[in-house]
Design a protein around this motif. Structure first.
Motif, PDB file in Angstrom:
ATOM      1  N   ARG A  60       0.821  -1.208   0.000  1.00  0.00           N
ATOM      2  CA  ARG A  60       0.000   0.000   0.000  1.00  0.00           C
ATOM      3  C   ARG A  60       0.854   1.257   0.000  1.00  0.00           C
ATOM      4  NH1 ARG A  60      -4.654   0.311   4.143  1.00  0.00           N
ATOM      5  NH2 ARG A  60      -5.068   2.079   2.784  1.00  0.00           N
ATOM      6  N   TYR A  61       1.931   1.230   0.761  1.00  0.00           N
ATOM      7  CA  TYR A  61       2.832   2.381   0.799  1.00  0.00           C
ATOM      8  C   TYR A  61       3.466   2.599  -0.580  1.00  0.00           C
ATOM      9  CZ  TYR A  61       6.669   5.409   2.292  1.00  0.00           C
ATOM     10  OH  TYR A  61       7.544   6.451   2.414  1.00  0.00           O
ATOM     11  N   ALA A  66       3.993   5.439  -5.803  1.00  0.00           N
ATOM     12  CA  ALA A  66       3.995   5.406  -7.267  1.00  0.00           C
ATOM     13  C   ALA A  66       2.940   6.362  -7.836  1.00  0.00           C
ATOM     14  CB  ALA A  66       3.739   3.979  -7.751  1.00  0.00           C
ATOM     15  N   LEU A  67       1.762   6.366  -7.206  1.00  0.00           N
ATOM     16  CA  LEU A  67       0.687   7.252  -7.662  1.00  0.00           C
ATOM     17  C   LEU A  67       1.103   8.715  -7.533  1.00  0.00           C
ATOM     18  CD1 LEU A  67      -2.243   7.870  -8.488  1.00  0.00           C
ATOM     19  CD2 LEU A  67      -2.873   7.630  -6.078  1.00  0.00           C
ATOM     20  N   ARG A  68       1.677   9.084  -6.386  1.00  0.00           N
ATOM     21  CA  ARG A  68       2.083  10.482  -6.181  1.00  0.00           C
ATOM     22  C   ARG A  68       3.217  10.863  -7.116  1.00  0.00           C
ATOM     23  NH1 ARG A  68      -2.663  11.087  -3.966  1.00  0.00           N
ATOM     24  NH2 ARG A  68      -2.903   9.695  -2.174  1.00  0.00           N
ATOM     25  N   LEU A  72       3.053  13.941  -9.714  1.00  0.00           N
ATOM     26  CA  LEU A  72       4.043  15.015  -9.681  1.00  0.00           C
ATOM     27  C   LEU A  72       4.722  15.163 -11.035  1.00  0.00           C
ATOM     28  CD1 LEU A  72       5.598  17.088  -7.950  1.00  0.00           C
ATOM     29  CD2 LEU A  72       7.205  15.260  -7.381  1.00  0.00           C
ATOM     30  N   LEU A  73       5.032  14.058 -11.668  1.00  0.00           N
ATOM     31  CA  LEU A  73       5.718  14.083 -12.959  1.00  0.00           C
ATOM     32  C   LEU A  73       4.858  14.729 -14.038  1.00  0.00           C
ATOM     33  CD1 LEU A  73       8.126  13.218 -14.763  1.00  0.00           C
ATOM     34  CD2 LEU A  73       6.958  11.023 -15.081  1.00  0.00           C
ATOM     35  N   SER A  83      -4.519  16.428  -5.073  1.00  0.00           N
ATOM     36  CA  SER A  83      -5.042  15.056  -5.150  1.00  0.00           C
ATOM     37  C   SER A  83      -4.599  14.170  -3.996  1.00  0.00           C
ATOM     38  CB  SER A  83      -4.593  14.406  -6.473  1.00  0.00           C
ATOM     39  OG  SER A  83      -3.172  14.325  -6.541  1.00  0.00           O
ATOM     40  N   LEU A  84      -4.015  14.753  -2.936  1.00  0.00           N
ATOM     41  CA  LEU A  84      -3.487  13.930  -1.850  1.00  0.00           C
ATOM     42  C   LEU A  84      -4.552  13.082  -1.180  1.00  0.00           C
ATOM     43  CD1 LEU A  84      -0.894  16.075   0.156  1.00  0.00           C
ATOM     44  CD2 LEU A  84      -0.471  13.993  -1.169  1.00  0.00           C
ATOM     45  N   HIS A  85      -5.706  13.687  -0.872  1.00  0.00           N
ATOM     46  CA  HIS A  85      -6.714  13.001  -0.054  1.00  0.00           C
ATOM     47  C   HIS A  85      -8.004  13.810  -0.130  1.00  0.00           C
ATOM     48  CE1 HIS A  85      -8.734  11.727   3.741  1.00  0.00           C
ATOM     49  NE2 HIS A  85      -8.181  10.562   3.447  1.00  0.00           N
TER      50      HIS A  85
END
Length: 247
Positions: A60-61, A66-68, A72-73, A83-85
């Protein structure tokens, strides 16, 4: 157990009431007995809870990281913070988070120190640490899955109804009734009615503490949503719990 007493004091003291028990007072004072007791408790927690779940926690971490990183890229810092939460709002230059309960407001001024983002699979709400002369830390719940575009045919909405499906999807992260109402943009009475029906169907659980109801998905709901898109629509005004100002 080797953490300097000053660090323990700085990290604990802001969150404790004026009167604390002997154990917590010992930690704040740097007493060896309290530090050993805490060290043993941490080891026991690791052995009984973290180690058996280490593979899932690591997955999960890593998935959140990977999503963040992709966000960012492709979208830059603004897209990352936006889009954090569901309970984090970014409006340059202020980042605002909302807690599960109405607590004190913590106003953090970064003053050039930067902000460390820490995804955690072990919390249901955002937490902040602001110690003097250290980089502030924002802990937020790990995302379960990357969000895809809504499909043309929403099987979950066909099964539960569109609003109820939205409520269930909004509980990817646990929420109070008020928080859930805010996430989905529906009224409090309607939110309460939908949570009652979802609870009776075995899709959510509700824990009540000090007059606050905290709703969470059950494993049945998690399996039902596996592979499905999670969508959260609508926002209504909120009361901030934590703000970080980068000015």
């Amino acid at each position: 157990m080797n953490t300097p007493a000053s660090v323990v004091h700085d990290e604990l003291a802001p969150w404790l009431p004026p009167e604390v028990d002997e154990f917590m007072a010992g930690l704040l004072a740097g007493r060896a007995g309290s530090r050993r007791a805490l060290g043993n408790a941490v080891r026991d927690f690791h052995t009984e809870v973290l180690a058996p779940s280490s593979s899932e926690l690591e997955f999960r971490y890593a998935a959140d990281l990977a999503l963040r990183s992709r966000t960012l890229l492709h979208g830059g810092v603004d897209a990352l913070l936006e889009s954090l939460h569901p309970d984090v709002e970014w409006s340059t230059p202020i980042l605002t988070t909302y807690g599960l309960t109405a607590g004190p407001v913590l106003d953090i001024h970064l003053n050039g120190r930067g902000l460390q983002l820490y995804p955690s699979p072990l919390t249901a709400e955002c937490l902040a640490l602001d110690a003097p002369d250290r980089r502030p830390v924002l802990v937020y719940p790990c995302a379960d899955h990357a969000t895809d575009d809504l499909p043309d045919t929403d099987a979950l909405a066909d099964l539960l109804g569109r609003t109820r499906a939205t409520v269930l999807r909004a509980l990817t992260h646990s929420a109070t009734t008020t928080q859930l109402s805010r996430r989905t943009g529906i009224s409090l009475p309607s939110t309460s009615d939908h949570t009652r029906i979802l609870r009776n169907a075995g899709l959510i659980t509700t824990h009540r503490t000090n007059g606050t109801a905290l709703h969470s998905q059950t494993p049945t709901a998690h399996h039902l949503l596996t592979g499905a898109t999670r969508g959260i629509t609508g926002q209504i005004p909120k009361t901030p719990a934590i703000t970080a100002d980068n000015r």
